[in-house]
Design an enzyme around this catalytic site. Structure first.
Site, PDB file in Angstrom:
ATOM      1  N   GLU A  95       0.694  -1.561  -0.131  1.00 51.87           N
ATOM      2  CA  GLU A  95      -0.281   0.155  -0.319  1.00 51.87           C
ATOM      3  C   GLU A  95       0.850   1.157  -0.201  1.00 51.87           C
ATOM      4  O   GLU A  95       1.712   1.262   0.527  1.00 51.87           O
ATOM      5  CB  GLU A  95      -0.908   0.005   1.210  1.00 51.87           C
ATOM      6  N   CYS A 108       3.509   8.319   1.576  1.00 52.64           N
ATOM      7  CA  CYS A 108       3.818   7.383   2.054  1.00 52.64           C
ATOM      8  C   CYS A 108       4.692   6.320   1.277  1.00 52.64           C
ATOM      9  O   CYS A 108       3.701   5.911   0.886  1.00 52.64           O
ATOM     10  CB  CYS A 108       3.064   7.476   3.081  1.00 52.64           C
ATOM     11  N   CYS A 119       6.900  -6.165  15.311  1.00 57.03           N
ATOM     12  CA  CYS A 119       6.452  -4.856  16.171  1.00 57.03           C
ATOM     13  C   CYS A 119       4.774  -5.269  16.180  1.00 57.03           C
ATOM     14  O   CYS A 119       4.184  -5.558  15.415  1.00 57.03           O
ATOM     15  CB  CYS A 119       6.876  -3.335  15.732  1.00 57.03           C
ATOM     16  N   GLY A 185       7.133  -2.018   6.036  1.00 55.50           N
ATOM     17  CA  GLY A 185       8.361  -2.679   5.376  1.00 55.50           C
ATOM     18  C   GLY A 185       9.029  -2.013   5.855  1.00 55.50           C
ATOM     19  O   GLY A 185       8.887  -0.993   6.760  1.00 55.50           O
ATOM     20  N   GLU A 186      10.899  -2.055   5.902  1.00 55.40           N
ATOM     21  CA  GLU A 186      11.737  -2.181   6.767  1.00 55.40           C
ATOM     22  C   GLU A 186      12.714  -1.229   6.465  1.00 55.40           C
ATOM     23  O   GLU A 186      13.329  -2.475   5.864  1.00 55.40           O
ATOM     24  CB  GLU A 186      12.462  -2.829   8.254  1.00 55.40           C
ATOM     25  N   SER A 217      12.656   6.392   8.073  1.00 54.54           N
ATOM     26  CA  SER A 217      11.552   5.777   9.673  1.00 54.54           C
ATOM     27  C   SER A 217      12.575   4.526   9.498  1.00 54.54           C
ATOM     28  O   SER A 217      12.197   3.515   8.483  1.00 54.54           O
ATOM     29  CB  SER A 217      10.570   6.355   9.443  1.00 54.54           C
ATOM     30  N   SER A 240      12.222   4.473  14.771  1.00 56.82           N
ATOM     31  CA  SER A 240      11.032   4.345  16.012  1.00 56.82           C
ATOM     32  C   SER A 240      11.479   3.920  17.315  1.00 56.82           C
ATOM     33  O   SER A 240      12.525   2.975  17.669  1.00 56.82           O
ATOM     34  CB  SER A 240      10.417   2.857  14.702  1.00 56.82           C
ATOM     35  N   LEU A 241      11.128   4.933  18.341  1.00 52.33           N
ATOM     36  CA  LEU A 241      11.744   4.565  19.937  1.00 52.33           C
ATOM     37  C   LEU A 241      11.062   3.805  20.678  1.00 52.33           C
ATOM     38  O   LEU A 241      11.055   2.274  21.023  1.00 52.33           O
ATOM     39  CB  LEU A 241      12.322   5.966  20.148  1.00 52.33           C
ATOM     40  N   HIS A 242       9.970   4.651  20.683  1.00 49.19           N
ATOM     41  CA  HIS A 242       8.839   4.286  21.359  1.00 49.19           C
ATOM     42  C   HIS A 242       8.891   3.655  22.625  1.00 49.19           C
ATOM     43  O   HIS A 242       7.567   3.415  23.467  1.00 49.19           O
ATOM     44  CB  HIS A 242       8.331   2.976  20.664  1.00 49.19           C
ATOM     45  N   ASN A 316      -2.589   4.103  16.704  1.00 47.01           N
ATOM     46  CA  ASN A 316      -3.925   3.655  15.592  1.00 47.01           C
ATOM     47  C   ASN A 316      -4.121   2.175  15.364  1.00 47.01           C
ATOM     48  O   ASN A 316      -3.494   1.248  15.937  1.00 47.01           O
ATOM     49  CB  ASN A 316      -3.589   4.451  14.037  1.00 47.01           C
ATOM     50  N   CYS A 359      -0.966   5.644   9.765  1.00 49.49           N
ATOM     51  CA  CYS A 359       0.370   4.999  10.404  1.00 49.49           C
ATOM     52  C   CYS A 359       0.292   3.495  10.914  1.00 49.49           C
ATOM     53  O   CYS A 359       0.044   3.432  12.275  1.00 49.49           O
ATOM     54  CB  CYS A 359       1.227   5.634  11.267  1.00 49.49           C
TER      55      CYS A 359
HETATM   56  N1  SAH Z   1       9.591   0.336   9.535  1.00 46.73           N
HETATM   57  C1  SAH Z   1       9.773   1.426  10.074  1.00 46.73           C
HETATM   58  C2  SAH Z   1       8.831   2.152   8.751  1.00 46.73           C
HETATM   59  C3  SAH Z   1       7.367   2.490   9.009  1.00 46.73           C
HETATM   60  S1  SAH Z   1       6.169   2.146  10.344  1.00 46.73           S
HETATM   61  C4  SAH Z   1       9.624   1.980  11.083  1.00 46.73           C
HETATM   62  O1  SAH Z   1       9.176   0.840  12.281  1.00 46.73           O
HETATM   63  O2  SAH Z   1      10.345   2.855  11.621  1.00 46.73           O
HETATM   64  C5  SAH Z   1       6.284   3.253  10.244  1.00 46.73           C
HETATM   65  C6  SAH Z   1       5.551   4.173  11.544  1.00 46.73           C
HETATM   66  O3  SAH Z   1       5.066   4.224  12.203  1.00 46.73           O
HETATM   67  C7  SAH Z   1       7.284   3.749  12.468  1.00 46.73           C
HETATM   68  O4  SAH Z   1       7.299   4.692  13.860  1.00 46.73           O
HETATM   69  C8  SAH Z   1       5.847   2.838  13.383  1.00 46.73           C
HETATM   70  O5  SAH Z   1       6.370   2.357  14.686  1.00 46.73           O
HETATM   71  C9  SAH Z   1       4.749   3.758  13.520  1.00 46.73           C
HETATM   72  N2  SAH Z   1       3.837   2.917  13.859  1.00 46.73           N
HETATM   73  C10 SAH Z   1       3.556   1.157  12.952  1.00 46.73           C
HETATM   74  N3  SAH Z   1       2.341   1.136  13.664  1.00 46.73           N
HETATM   75  C11 SAH Z   1       1.684   1.966  15.027  1.00 46.73           C
HETATM   76  C12 SAH Z   1       0.380   2.108  14.295  1.00 46.73           C
HETATM   77  N4  SAH Z   1      -0.380   0.778  15.020  1.00 46.73           N
HETATM   78  N5  SAH Z   1      -0.012   2.961  15.008  1.00 46.73           N
HETATM   79  C13 SAH Z   1       0.575   4.338  15.331  1.00 46.73           C
HETATM   80  N6  SAH Z   1       1.861   4.383  14.222  1.00 46.73           N
HETATM   81  C14 SAH Z   1       1.869   3.016  13.783  1.00 46.73           C
HETATM   82 FE1  SF4 Z   2       8.253  -3.467  10.665  1.00 48.69          FE
HETATM   83 FE2  SF4 Z   2       8.067  -0.776  11.191  1.00 48.69          FE
HETATM   84 FE3  SF4 Z   2       6.151  -1.921  11.818  1.00 48.69          FE
HETATM   85 FE4  SF4 Z   2       7.272  -2.517  13.025  1.00 48.69          FE
HETATM   86  S1  SF4 Z   2       6.123  -0.995  12.754  1.00 48.69           S
HETATM   87  S2  SF4 Z   2       6.780  -3.993  11.733  1.00 48.69           S
HETATM   88  S3  SF4 Z   2       9.534  -1.912  11.396  1.00 48.69           S
HETATM   89  S4  SF4 Z   2       6.673  -1.981   9.437  1.00 48.69           S
END
Ligand code: SAH
Ligand code: SF4
Length: 376
Positions: A95, A108, A119, A185-186, A217, A240-242, A316, A359
């Site tokens: 997508e 995006c 994750c 994806g990453e 990202s 992405s720290l979280h 989200n 996201c």
């Molecule tokens: N794989 C990379 C880039 C894609 S995800 C990464 O993880 O950084 C892009 C961003 O969306 C990341 O910061 C990720 O942690 C965040 N993300 C993933 N799932 C989410 C969700 N359900 N709600 C809000 N942000 C989310």
């Molecule tokens: Fe992959 Fe980024 Fe989603 Fe983690 S947040 S599963 S690295 S797409």
């Protein structure tokens, strides 16, 4: 098989020159084709009318322009958010999302179908890794967004001339200004192909997107951060720290076992020292999990003195997870704690919630879901 036909989006300009040379064509034809692909955004080689007919026919017979099949288009936010579902030749889906704002437009894009990182809060992560995208497939998503934006701008200019009060009349851009690699994806797990897509989109002879309009990202792959620090184009880095502590971060993001917070922040400090560029830390807020004031305080301590910015993202919803989205009051409290300690911090503007385009919600079609074909 279409998969074996050369995809023109996979070629650099020098590759295209080599191809044309091998066909006995003058080199300047390559530049013409390159301009057709990345400036005119042409998708049909027969329509490249500045080329001789015989060359157009050979291109049409022996190459293809793109490999993604648009199978569904959804819109939200008064048409200013548009999500495309594409099928790859392998049958996997990815997508991409176009988000249009008054003064800018952002695509995006995805770098992989699915993702291996797992994750727990992310819809893509639940799919596992299905496939790495090629450079051409990553580039093609941005070109789709650029074309979509052109159509939208012309529709809106008709609308706004009919009704000058419409908010859409404020749309100032007809060109894509930003590409963020934040779809499925990453990116650093598909580094070479992804980086070539950055170079292609940036190339001033073609699509010509400024490096500061490009943002990657990462989940926190330390080797990728170190590699990016040495690249010549100054694109933006978001990490992405979280979570400010390893136990919780490992629970949310398995990659933390391999690259824990200290290693991640060491690489980030080195990146900043080498590039002098500010990094963004993304922080998805999960109610009662990582959104306590004490965690904001711990985060502020971790990031003290760093050239950085924190982007808070209220989680989200992803169906089937036991997680919850932080409510507004907790988001604001968290932000205040960071602000109070001198950490620059914003809350991400939300787009596309109603069509699961926000996201972390990108997962393609779920099993059993019918995919309506786009008619236009
Ligand atoms: N794989 C990379 C880039 C894609 S995800 C990464 O993880 O950084 C892009 C961003 O969306 C990341 O910061 C990720 O942690 C965040 N993300 C993933 N799932 C989410 C969700 N359900 N709600 C809000 N942000 C989310
Ligand atoms: Fe992959 Fe980024 Fe989603 Fe983690 S947040 S599963 S690295 S797409």
């Amino acid at each position: 098989m279409t998969t074996e036909i050369l995809n023109l989006y996979d070629l650099t300009l020098p590759d295209l020159e080599t191809l044309l040379d091998s066909w006995g064509q003058p080199i300047y034809r390559a530049r013409q084709i390159y301009r057709q692909l990345y400036i005119q955004l042409t998708t049909d080689s027969l329509a490249m009318t500045d080329l001789p007919l015989a060359l157009r026919e050979r291109l049409a017979a022996e190459t293809q322009i793109g490999t993604l099949q648009l199978v569904r288009l959804q819109t939200a936010d008064d048409g200013l958010t548009r999500k495309a579902l594409f099928r790859l030749p392998s049958g996997e889906v990815v997508e991409s999302v176009l988000m249009v704002y008054p003064d800018r437009a952002t695509a995006c894009v995805s770098t992989q179908a699915g993702c291996a990182m797992g994750c727990v809060f992310c819809a893509t992560g639940r799919l596992g890794l299905l496939q790495n995208l090629t450079t051409g497939q990553i580039v093609e998503q941005a070109l789709w967004a650029a074309r979509e934006l052109q159509v939208l701008s012309s529709e809106l200019s008709v609308l706004s001339s009919a009704d000058s009060t419409t908010q859409n009349s404020k749309l100032k851009t007809q060109n894509l200004t930003n590409v963020v690699f934040m779809g499925m994806g990453e990116p650093f797990a598909n580094y070479d192909r992804w980086w070539q897509s950055v170079e292609r989109l940036h190339d001033p002879r073609g699509f010509n997107l400024g490096a500061r309009g490009l943002t990657v990202s990462t989940v926190g792959l330390v080797p990728g951060i170190r590699r990016l620090a040495g690249e010549s184009l100054p694109i933006n880095l978001a990490i992405s720290l979280h979570s400010p502590d390893d136990a919780l971060r490992s629970e949310m993001m398995p990659i933390n076992h391999r690259y824990p917070i200290a290693a991640l922040l060491d690489a980030t400090r080195d990146y900043i020292a080498q590039t002098h560029r500010r990094v963004s830390f993304e922080y998805v807020l999960l109610q009662g999990k990582n959104d306590w004031p004490a965690q904001a305080i711990a985060l502020a301590e971790l990031l003290q003195g760093m050239l950085c910015h924190v982007n808070l993202i209220p989680w989200n919803p992803v169906p089937g997870t036991p997680l919850g989205r932080s409510d507004r009051a907790r988001v604001l409290r968290f932000q205040q704690e960071l602000f109070g300690r001198g950490i620059a911090c914003t809350v991400r503007v939300e787009r596309g919630m109603s069509i699961a385009a926000a996201c972390g919600q990108l997962a393609g079609a779920t099993v059993g879901e019918a995919i309506p074909l786009v008619s236009a």
